[in-house]
Design a protein around this motif. Structure first.
Motif, PDB file in Angstrom:
ATOM      1  N   ASP A   1      35.891  80.262 -55.819  1.00 55.50           N
ATOM      2  CA  ASP A   1      35.347  81.004 -54.681  1.00 55.50           C
ATOM      3  C   ASP A   1      35.666  82.496 -54.750  1.00 55.50           C
ATOM      4  N   ARG A   2      36.651  82.872 -55.560  1.00 58.00           N
ATOM      5  CA  ARG A   2      36.989  84.295 -55.706  1.00 58.00           C
ATOM      6  C   ARG A   2      36.166  84.983 -56.798  1.00 58.00           C
ATOM      7  N   ILE A   3      35.331  84.235 -57.496  1.00 60.57           N
ATOM      8  CA  ILE A   3      34.489  84.810 -58.542  1.00 60.57           C
ATOM      9  C   ILE A   3      33.189  85.321 -57.924  1.00 60.57           C
TER      10      ILE A   3
ATOM     11  N   THR B   1      28.156  86.093 -63.168  1.00 59.23           N
ATOM     12  CA  THR B   1      27.455  85.105 -63.981  1.00 59.23           C
ATOM     13  C   THR B   1      25.979  85.464 -64.133  1.00 59.23           C
ATOM     14  N   GLU B   2      25.383  86.014 -63.069  1.00 55.18           N
ATOM     15  CA  GLU B   2      23.980  86.422 -63.169  1.00 55.18           C
ATOM     16  C   GLU B   2      23.816  87.579 -64.150  1.00 55.18           C
TER      17      GLU B   2
ATOM     18  N   HIS C   1      28.298  80.104 -72.907  1.00 54.57           N
ATOM     19  CA  HIS C   1      29.005  81.373 -73.058  1.00 54.57           C
ATOM     20  C   HIS C   1      29.386  81.956 -71.702  1.00 54.57           C
ATOM     21  N   VAL C   2      28.546  81.771 -70.693  1.00 53.20           N
ATOM     22  CA  VAL C   2      28.911  82.229 -69.351  1.00 53.20           C
ATOM     23  C   VAL C   2      30.142  81.486 -68.853  1.00 53.20           C
ATOM     24  N   PHE C   3      30.155  80.176 -69.079  1.00 51.73           N
ATOM     25  CA  PHE C   3      31.323  79.396 -68.661  1.00 51.73           C
ATOM     26  C   PHE C   3      32.558  79.768 -69.472  1.00 51.73           C
TER      27      PHE C   3
ATOM     28  N   ALA D   1      38.930  81.297 -63.648  1.00 51.46           N
ATOM     29  CA  ALA D   1      39.377  80.080 -62.967  1.00 51.46           C
ATOM     30  C   ALA D   1      40.720  79.583 -63.477  1.00 51.46           C
ATOM     31  N   VAL D   2      41.334  80.284 -64.420  1.00 52.54           N
ATOM     32  CA  VAL D   2      42.612  79.844 -64.989  1.00 52.54           C
ATOM     33  C   VAL D   2      43.716  79.702 -63.937  1.00 52.54           C
TER      34      VAL D   2
END
Length: 305
Positions: free
Chosen positions: A193-195, A200-201, A212-214, A222-223
């Motif tokens: 939720d903090r991203i 990503t767009e 590659h986006v992930f 997300a680490v």
């Protein structure tokens, strides 16, 4: 000075309130610290002290005599070392599976529309409203020799006799993953939720594939959530008793069941306390390793940018 000048208007008077003295920070922390010491550190310290006492079945009170005989017995026994290794392996595998499934569920909830997201969150959190005992017995009914799964397989002719799933290590693994999966999902959602979705767009606009986006955008950000979820799930898996006892039986071969036997059956509290100390040391070692890896990975990703 004239008399007219000596008269002050009421509006020009300033009332200075006395400064309030703030209590010292130590007094504010003292209640919580006292509760932590009395409820956690003192009992845990007594158990650790007991692990250093000579083994005497039936004796509960700690004594002043210290020895490493209990630890030597554990380290010299292939049987008990196998229990420790089996517990570590099952907890690590549980953590890995919950991380994979939790990431898939977390991304699904994160990318869902607001109306669908609420329903998905309810479905993920619904198992937490039911006790662990009830959820575990649900798996017992499903995976038993005469359970729903074996009944369907035999009715379809896929097997001639019931599959022995209950009271095995895979059954314990299934139960642990089901019980602790919501904790991993919640931890990952807090980080996702903090991203900023625009990141990503932007990556997709520049030609990056979904993988590659992930790999290069979502996963590094997300680490922190992945690290906290790993610590929570691994710690709970290492100390879980109900699910291994019900789905693996009394001979499930995990440390928690043997600790219970040492305290309640054989009354060897000193050796049971030794296994508690080993369990705690393994959990703390993983905590430090995960925190260190999380900081290193985040630093390396930041430098690469």
């Amino acid at each position: 000075m004239t008399a007219h000048a000596a008269i002050l208007a009421p509006d020009s008077l300033t009332v200075v309130a006395p400064a309030r003295r703030r209590p010292p920070v130590g007094l504010l922390v003292l209640p919580g610290l006292a509760l932590l010491v009395l409820g956690l550190f003192l009992p845990l310290g007594q158990v650790l002290w007991m692990s250093l006492n000579p083994p005497e079945p039936g004796v509960i009170a700690p004594v002043a005599e210290l020895t490493l005989a209990n630890y030597a017995r554990l380290m010299r026994s292939d049987f008990y070392l196998g229990i420790v290794g089996r517990t570590l392996w099952l907890s690590a595998l549980t953590t890995l599976l919950t991380a994979v499934f939790g990431m898939v569920l977390g991304l699904s909830v994160w990318r869902a529309r607001p109306s669908v997201r609420g329903m998905l969150l309810v479905m993920i959190l619904a198992p937490l409203l039911v006790s662990i005992v009830a959820r575990t017995y649900g798996w017992v009914v499903l995976l038993g020799d005469k359970g729903a799964l074996n009944s369907v397989l035999m009715a379809l002719g896929l097997t001639d006799e019931p599959l022995r799933i209950m009271y095995t290590q895979p059954a314990v693994l299934i139960g642990l993953v089901h019980v602790f999966l919501p904790f991993m999902v919640l931890s990952l959602l807090g980080a996702l939720d903090r991203i900023d979705p625009l990141l990503t767009e932007a990556a997709a606009t520049l030609g990056a594939s979904r993988w590659h986006v992930f790999r290069h955008v979502i996963l590094p950000l997300a680490v922190p959530g992945l690290a906290s979820g790993t610590i929570i799930v691994f710690s709970l898996s290492m100390s879980s008793y109900v699910t291994p006892a019900l789905m693996g039986g009394s001979r499930s071969g995990l440390m928690t069941t043997f600790i219970y036997q040492q305290f309640s059956v054989t009354m060897n509290w000193h050796f049971g306390a030794t296994m508690v100390a080993v369990l705690l040391a393994a959990t703390l070692a993983l905590l430090l390793a995960v925190v260190g890896w999380s900081r290193w990975y985040t630093r390396q990703w930041s430098l690469a940018r």
